[in-house]
Enzyme design. Structure first.
Site: not given
Ligand SMILES: [Zn+2]
Length: 826
Positions: A122, A313, A254-257, A294, A290-291
């Site tokens: 992303e 988001e 932080g993180a990626m979905e 998504h 959160h992830e």
């Protein structure tokens, strides 16, 4: 964009971790609706060997050209083609060290340096790993296969369907075909991964480098809960057969979905009971939730353009807190949301240099330091306001309808509003377009006229400029009467100004009752503010409202409407304050004032902070208690350090005693480790710095390492600070370089030298990950530029000519510098 679309990608990859290279073969099936002679794909930093049309058993070569500036590969068909057209492309690429595309992540095992090859796409970096239509609306199915070292493990979005050893010691791993999805959500990785798992209806796993997977237990257990909640709330089952959470050592965000293969920084996925604080645990849960959100908001239903990125988001931010709150209501997460999300958004969005949540004109909008607080924090806050407006039930039903209607497809803002409007029968479209479609937010000025309140709205900005913008504002007011009673009244402010009847007997009124509205409040009536002060002192107002009143007042200070002295005087009402939310916000506001003001006024701020925080620490205890609330633990770690900074000998002595335990390798409670290390460094010598260096090098916990990187920014000795700066540029891994820099930009001893340091090392900073470089600018410029505003302004005027991508963050940083200059001299 032509009408040609992708149908299916079959990606064959041969990563070579010794050479940091990979060979790729892409078989891409196109849908070509009208006869065409060529097609354009996105690529970046790939070398194309050959392109061909696949026919029956043979391959027909195609000419091609590459335009690196446009990040484009043009393939010319030997003749006109239409219908389903299968292409094949052979290429090679580098497993790079930029934390983008297909990249290498470094870690140490048994004292030896090791690497894993992983991806981060992303928003537009899939093109670094395979030629593609790199736009979220260009959904297709994907099949990944990897030919690699037989000792490594491969992970991708879906489950493995075949794993076959080859005679040469390598192996071929093939993954299931994915559902229709966007390129930015594809993931593949090869490395020494180790798993723990929980085989339910959906197999969930945590993957990490060898020896660390067991630390994923905490996350895995929470993931199972969150998955149950999401499937139930959204009314749609998670569609893949497995879901992996993968800890990656070198990770920019932080993180990626990625669908089915969510990647994290190690500190957000791996838990060590002796190192991870309560704040750290909460953050892990919020990020996992959160992830996971998504997987529906973004992966199943995708924004049809990057300008609708808020559809991903804002919802993920909102549900990140909502899901965790559902399981752990005692954590008071919605209160923390107000400070962590809403307060940050109100501060960011009070600049002229801001954006609408639906960012206009974005063909290539990036999540950057400038846009993130708008899309995530403000978007999440506005959703909270909408949920309050339509009601929880209608909100959920609207989202279910939206997800059901657009699953495996793309959607725009309007599609969401219409769904919410359909189920709620309220004018959601009008309200949402108002809040999502225009930049900034309102200030409501309140003046008493007998038994009425006159409410007037205008755009709130720190630096004045005329604006005729208006919002539809749900205004709620709590009215207090002489007999100690209070009642709530509400209105929809849909014009510049309105009258609200509160009756003659009212003694005080608090606007934005419960702080669910995204706006600032200014009280014209000084007596009312005084009376609210009394309600604060007696705690007849809720903690949330106590937070809101002082934070609005501080915003008026930044706007130049209220004197900082008046804010400090107002804090007198908080002398007995015991709630974390107002205290934590006061701590942040005092700290900013402490840095911005100089001389005796700075000493006065320190004295106010010291008195308040020593009193709080006496009440909650310096040592973490066994049964205390999460928010108490989190507050302590914040104000222990600040109390010491403001000259509290008690706080300093306590922290130094604890720090001496750390020096002897003895246990210190994880909930105070950060502040203890900060104080330890601020009182420390060259020997202390050496200790930190050794400890950082051999620490097994990224959580602990990040605390130490915060601490080394707190040294007070100038020579040590010079060493810290060199250490940051030369030795701290790229993923963490921005951490000590951010801290030093709030360190009074370090501040005077940082601008020159930045200038002298410009080339090194330009090699940072783009998002981290922006963070550096955003933290350095507004404070280290004080006193040299003209020089800083001139520098960026020239610099922008060759660094155009930085313009958003530079503009906002210079605006903040202007606000700070005014505060310093007011
Ligand atoms: Zn997100």
């Amino acid at each position: 964009m032509s009408d040609i679309r992708p149908i299916h990608y079959k990606i064959h990859l041969e990563p070579d971790l010794a050479k940091f290279q990979f060979a790729g073969k892409l078989e891409l099936v196109l849908a070509v609706p009208a006869p065409a002679l060529e097609v354009s794909l996105n690529i970046l930093d790939l070398a194309i060997w050959k392109c061909g049309l696949m026919g029956q058993g043979h391959e027909e070569a195609c000419a091609f050209s590459v335009d690196p500036r446009k990040e484009e590969l043009r393939i010319f068909f030997p003749r006109q083609v239409s219908g389903e057209v299968p292409l094949v492309i052979d290429y090679v690429g580098e497993i790079n060290n930029r934390m983008a595309g297909f990249y290498r992540s470094r870690y140490v095992r048994d004292g030896k340096e090791r690497f894993a090859a992983v991806t981060q796409f992303e928003e537009s970096d899939a093109r670094r790993a395979f030629p593609c239509f790199d736009h979220p609306a260009m959904k297709a199915t994907f099949e990944v296969e990897m030919l690699m070292d037989g000792g490594l493990t491969a992970i991708s979005n879906t489950a493995v369907v075949e794993e076959r050893p080859l005679e040469d010691g390598r192996k071929l791993v093939r993954f299931e075909r994915t559902p229709r999805m966007s390129t930015y959500l594809v993931f593949f990785g090869a490395g020494e991964f180790e798993f723990i798992q929980d085989p339910g209806e959906v197999l969930i796993r945590v993957a990490a480098v060898p020896g660390k997977a067991q630390q994923g237990k905490y996350s895995l257990e929470f993931l199972r809960k969150a998955l149950t909640f999401c499937e139930e709330y959204y009314g749609i089952k998670y569609p893949l057969s497995k879901l992996d959470l993968i800890a990656i050592a070198d990770f920019a965000f932080g993180a990626m979905e990625n669908w089915g293969a969510i990647t994290f920084r190690e500190n957000l996925l791996l838990h060590d009971p002796e190192k991870t604080s309560k704040a750290g645990e909460e953050r892990m849960c919020v990020v996992i939730a959160h992830e996971l959100a998504h997987q529906w908001f973004g992966n199943l239903v995708t924004p049809e353009d990057w300008k609708y990125l808020w559809l991903n988001e804002s919802f993920a931010t909102f549900f990140g807190y909502g899901v965790v709150d559902h399981y752990y209501p005692e954590w008071d997460l919605w209160e923390q949301f107000l400070q962590g999300q809403t307060e940050v958004a109100l501060d960011r969005d009070a600049l002229h240099e801001t954006f609408a949540i639906e960012i206009p004109g974005g063909d290539h909008v990036v999540i950057n330091a400038s846009t993130a607080p708008i899309i995530y924090n403000k978007g999440g806050s506005v959703l909270r306001q909408v949920e309050g407006y339509v009601g929880k039930e209608a909100f959920r039903e609207g989202l279910r309808l939206y997800l059901r209607t657009y699953q495996y497809r793309c959607a725009s803002s309007r599609d969401l509003w219409e769904a919410l409007e359909e189920v709620s029968a309220k004018p959601v479209s009008k309200m949402m377009s108002n809040w999502i479609g225009q930049p900034g937010f309102p200030m409501v000025t309140v003046a008493r006229e007998g038994g009425n309140l006159r409410l007037t709205q205008e755009r709130f900005t720190y630096l004045n400029a005329p604006s005729d913008q208006e919002w539809l504002i749900p205004v709620s007011v709590r009215v207090f009467y002489g007999d100690g009673q209070s009642k709530e009244t509400a209105t929809l402010l849909d014009a510049k100004s309105a009258i609200l009847d509160i009756g003659a007997g009212a003694v005080a009124y608090k606007v934005n009752d419960g702080q669910s509205g995204f706006y600032r409040v200014r009280y014209r009536d000084k007596d009312n503010l005084k009376e609210l002060g009394r309600q604060i002192a007696s705690r007849s107002l809720s903690a949330v409202d106590r937070w809101g009143i002082q934070d609005d007042l501080y915003a008026m200070v930044k706007r130049g409407d209220v004197k900082i002295e008046d804010y400090l005087d107002f804090l007198f009402h908080y002398s007995e304050e015991d709630a974390s939310l107002p205290l934590s916000s006061i701590a942040a506001n005092l700290h900013q004032t402490f840095i911005l003001r100089e001389g005796s006024f700075r000493q006065r701020v320190a004295s106010v902070g010291r008195t308040l925080f020593e009193r709080v620490l006496e009440t909650i205890g310096y040592e973490p208690g066994r049964q205390e609330k999460h928010t108490t633990s989190i507050l302590r770690d914040q104000i222990l350090w600040q109390a010491a900074l403001y000259g509290s000998t008690k706080a300093e002595e306590f922290c130094m005693t604890q720090f001496s335990l750390l020096l002897k390798d003895q246990k210190v409670h994880p909930d105070i480790q950060k502040s203890v290390m900060q104080v330890g460094a601020s009182c420390g010598s060259q020997g202390t710095f050496e200790w930190f260096l050794g400890k950082i090098k051999f620490s097994e916990s990224e959580h602990e390492r990040m605390n130490m990187l915060v601490a080394i920014g707190c040294f007070k000795d100038r020579e040590i600070l010079e060493r810290v700066k060199r250490y940051v540029l030369e030795e701290v891994p790229d993923r963490n370089k921005f951490i000590p820099i951010g801290v030093m930009s709030e360190n009074l001893i370090a501040i005077p030298s940082l601008w020159d340091w930045y200038q002298d090392n410009l080339m090194a900073f330009e090699r940072f990950h783009p998002v981290h470089y922006e963070r550096v600018i955003a933290s350095l410029v507004p404070i280290c530029g004080l006193g040299r505003e003209e020089e800083v302004g001139n520098f960026f005027q020239e610099y922008m000519k060759k660094q155009e991508k930085l313009k958003d963050v530079v503009k906002l940083s210079l605006e903040r510098l202007g606000i700070h200059s005014r505060m310093r001299h007011s």
